[in-house]
Scaffold this active site. Structure first.
Site, PDB file in Angstrom:
ATOM      1  N   THR A 166       0.520  -1.081   0.010  1.00 15.85           N
ATOM      2  CA  THR A 166       0.216   0.471  -0.057  1.00 15.85           C
ATOM      3  C   THR A 166       0.776   1.147   0.006  1.00 15.85           C
ATOM      4  O   THR A 166       2.233   1.152   0.146  1.00 15.85           O
ATOM      5  CB  THR A 166      -1.175  -0.544   1.497  1.00 15.85           C
ATOM      6  N   CYS A 167       0.511   2.774  -0.207  1.00 19.84           N
ATOM      7  CA  CYS A 167       1.450   3.596   0.139  1.00 19.84           C
ATOM      8  C   CYS A 167       2.361   4.053   0.858  1.00 19.84           C
ATOM      9  O   CYS A 167       2.929   4.320   1.019  1.00 19.84           O
ATOM     10  CB  CYS A 167       0.320   4.598  -0.082  1.00 19.84           C
ATOM     11  N   GLN A 205      -7.119  -3.709   1.060  1.00 17.73           N
ATOM     12  CA  GLN A 205      -5.978  -4.223   0.785  1.00 17.73           C
ATOM     13  C   GLN A 205      -5.618  -5.594   0.658  1.00 17.73           C
ATOM     14  O   GLN A 205      -5.133  -5.991   0.198  1.00 17.73           O
ATOM     15  CB  GLN A 205      -5.293  -2.249   1.044  1.00 17.73           C
ATOM     16  N   ARG A 215       2.736   0.884   3.356  1.00 15.38           N
ATOM     17  CA  ARG A 215       3.651  -0.469   3.972  1.00 15.38           C
ATOM     18  C   ARG A 215       3.997  -1.080   2.602  1.00 15.38           C
ATOM     19  O   ARG A 215       3.134  -1.476   1.866  1.00 15.38           O
ATOM     20  CB  ARG A 215       2.743  -1.231   5.074  1.00 15.38           C
ATOM     21  N   GLU A 269      -8.634   3.294   9.744  1.00 11.49           N
ATOM     22  CA  GLU A 269      -9.528   3.101   8.413  1.00 11.49           C
ATOM     23  C   GLU A 269      -9.209   2.248   8.286  1.00 11.49           C
ATOM     24  O   GLU A 269      -8.910   1.095   8.183  1.00 11.49           O
ATOM     25  CB  GLU A 269      -7.942   3.841   8.053  1.00 11.49           C
ATOM     26  N   SER A 290      -1.991   1.315  11.078  1.00  9.83           N
ATOM     27  CA  SER A 290      -2.242   2.468   9.864  1.00  9.83           C
ATOM     28  C   SER A 290      -1.875   3.560  11.059  1.00  9.83           C
ATOM     29  O   SER A 290      -1.735   3.773  11.549  1.00  9.83           O
ATOM     30  CB  SER A 290      -3.820   2.327   9.661  1.00  9.83           C
ATOM     31  N   GLU A 304      -9.059   3.593  -6.364  1.00 14.52           N
ATOM     32  CA  GLU A 304      -9.882   4.238  -4.412  1.00 14.52           C
ATOM     33  C   GLU A 304      -9.286   5.508  -4.001  1.00 14.52           C
ATOM     34  O   GLU A 304     -10.029   5.809  -3.438  1.00 14.52           O
ATOM     35  CB  GLU A 304      -9.424   2.545  -3.868  1.00 14.52           C
ATOM     36  N   MET A 305      -8.298   5.168  -3.843  1.00 12.07           N
ATOM     37  CA  MET A 305      -7.804   7.046  -3.025  1.00 12.07           C
ATOM     38  C   MET A 305      -8.252   7.863  -3.796  1.00 12.07           C
ATOM     39  O   MET A 305      -8.679   9.154  -3.437  1.00 12.07           O
ATOM     40  CB  MET A 305      -5.984   6.906  -2.902  1.00 12.07           C
TER      41      MET A 305
END
Length: 429
Positions: free
Chosen positions: A50-51, A119, A53, A113, A108, A191-192
């Site tokens: 993810t952005c 994810q 990790r 969140e 997170s 999604e973001m």
């Protein structure tokens, strides 16, 4: 069976280093195949990226953390020593605890969140498609999802949290007096960006546009907000039209460069521009931040904004940790039991072989005209002798202390723990 995990996240590594280890969802299958091929025993494996990790979870007969670390370092083009300085490694119960905390949103940047759970599910599906999932990791992640669900329904962990998208809107509101007077450009259609567009749309900006590599996907998102759609290739020539730019793509290289922003500022006569780069690796060249009249924020810059309300939710964190502790204990109990499975399978196979042999013998006796009673007696005696032969041999072997230990085991298995009277009397004397 051993479980291990390693990774780096927003707590341990700077954004640019995390960017070296970012994987798009369509890269996960081939990446997992490469990882497993590089390890001697080809363990079960899952890759979460993810952005904030990148984490690898593995399960196998023997722990192979060092080789996994070396593979990840090579894949990211850095030395193993550099990666070790910014990575964490976890084994067995600690690996399980980490997976449960991540799924529950406790690890997170935005406490509680919910996006991370989706994810993780995407990562599991990709691992299944790659043939990299096995029984152990399947159990680990299904239990992670169950624990996360219980945490979210039983605690207030997600209450009053501020998402990255909401934080971007809040920062934009500090720069512009009225968000209804600005034009907003969203770069990407994932999604973001969906979340960011939803939050900005609630402020009724003057105009919204979406630039994306795939026009079909961009149009699908734009139709929900009445936004314009443009190709990524048109972005440099139109950048000056927008007061705010929110970018989050899966590009491995920046797509908005210093030169393009300088030209946009010149055409805007240096009216300020608000830019948020939510991508890892970066979508916007970091040098852009040095320009006057540019207010550029990265995911790490937004961290202090999304911490709002975190202290007030510490009671919920404590409640969540209790749920996670119970989940870890249950998983480790299951994992310990899994160690007995090969022996259980061997015992069943041996018992089936004995049974089959006695059935063959019984059929021969019946064919010779033996009575059913005699055949049944012979078959039951044969099975009994086969089952007890090993235990009997052990009871007659070894010294006194080993025979006593064997006697306790045999009594537990065959006599429900009741020692024979003679043995008990000898012990009392």
């Amino acid at each position: 069976m051993s479980v291990w995990a390693l990774g780096l996240n927003h707590h341990t590594a700077p954004l640019d280093l995390r960017g070296r280890f970012a994987f798009a969802i369509d890269q996960i299958e081939p990446t997992l195949r490469g990882l497993r091929a590089s390890l001697a025993r080809q363990p079960e494996a899952t890759l979460l990226s993810t952005c904030n990790r990148t984490e690898i979870y593995c399960a196998g007969d023997t722990n192979d953390l060092d080789s996994t670390m070396e593979w990840l370092a090579h894949n990211g083009g850095v030395s193993p020593s550099l990666l070790r300085a910014h990575a964490y490694t976890l084994q067995d119960d600690q690996a399980a605890r980490h997976a449960f905390r991540v799924a529950s949103g406790l690890d997170s940047m935005v406490l509680g969140e919910p996006q991370i759970l989706g994810q993780m599910k995407d990562a599991v599906r990709a691992a299944e498609d790659a043939g990299a999932m096995g029984t152990t990791l399947h159990q680990l992640f299904q239990r992670s999802f169950a624990v996360a669900k219980e945490v979210r329904t039983s605690t207030e962990i997600g209450a009053h949290s501020i998402s990255m998208a909401a934080a971007a809107v809040r920062l934009a509101g500090q720069l512009f007096e009225d968000l209804g007077d600005i034009k907003v450009l969203f770069v990407g259609a994932g999604e973001m960006i969906d979340l960011a567009a939803t939050h900005f749309a609630a402020k009724n900006p003057k105009a919204m546009a979406i630039a994306n590599r795939s026009l079909d996907r961009g149009e699908k998102l734009a139709s929900r907000f009445g936004a314009e759609v443009m190709r990524l290739g048109d972005l440099p020539g139109r950048l000056h039209e927008f007061d705010a730019v929110i970018s989050c793509t899966a590009s491995t290289l920046p797509i908005i460069g210093l030169g393009a922003v300088e030209r946009a500022l010149k055409r805007r006569k240096h009216r300020p521009m608000f830019m948020v780069d939510l991508a890892v690796p970066r979508d916007i060249e970091p040098e852009v931040k040095e320009l006057s009249d540019i207010y550029l924020y990265t995911v790490d810059d937004l961290a202090h904004v999304v911490q709002t309300g975190r202290d007030s939710r510490q009671a919920a964190v404590a409640e969540a940790e209790v749920i996670i502790d119970a989940g870890v204990q249950n998983f480790m109990h299951w994992l310990d039991q899994r160690g007995s499975v090969p022996l259980i399978q061997q015992l069943n196979a041996q018992a089936d072989a004995w049974r089959a042999a006695e059935i063959v013998r019984a059929k021969k006796l019946l064919a010779r005209g033996e009575s059913i009673e005699e055949v049944l007696e012979a078959m039951s005696r044969g099975l009994t002798q086969k089952m007890l032969h090993g235990a009997m041999a052990e009871l007659h072997a070894g010294d006194a202390s080993s025979r006593e230990a064997t006697a306790r085991t045999v009594s537990k298995l065959f006599l429900r723990g009741q020692m024979p009277r003679a043995a008990t009397e000898r012990k009392e004397r």
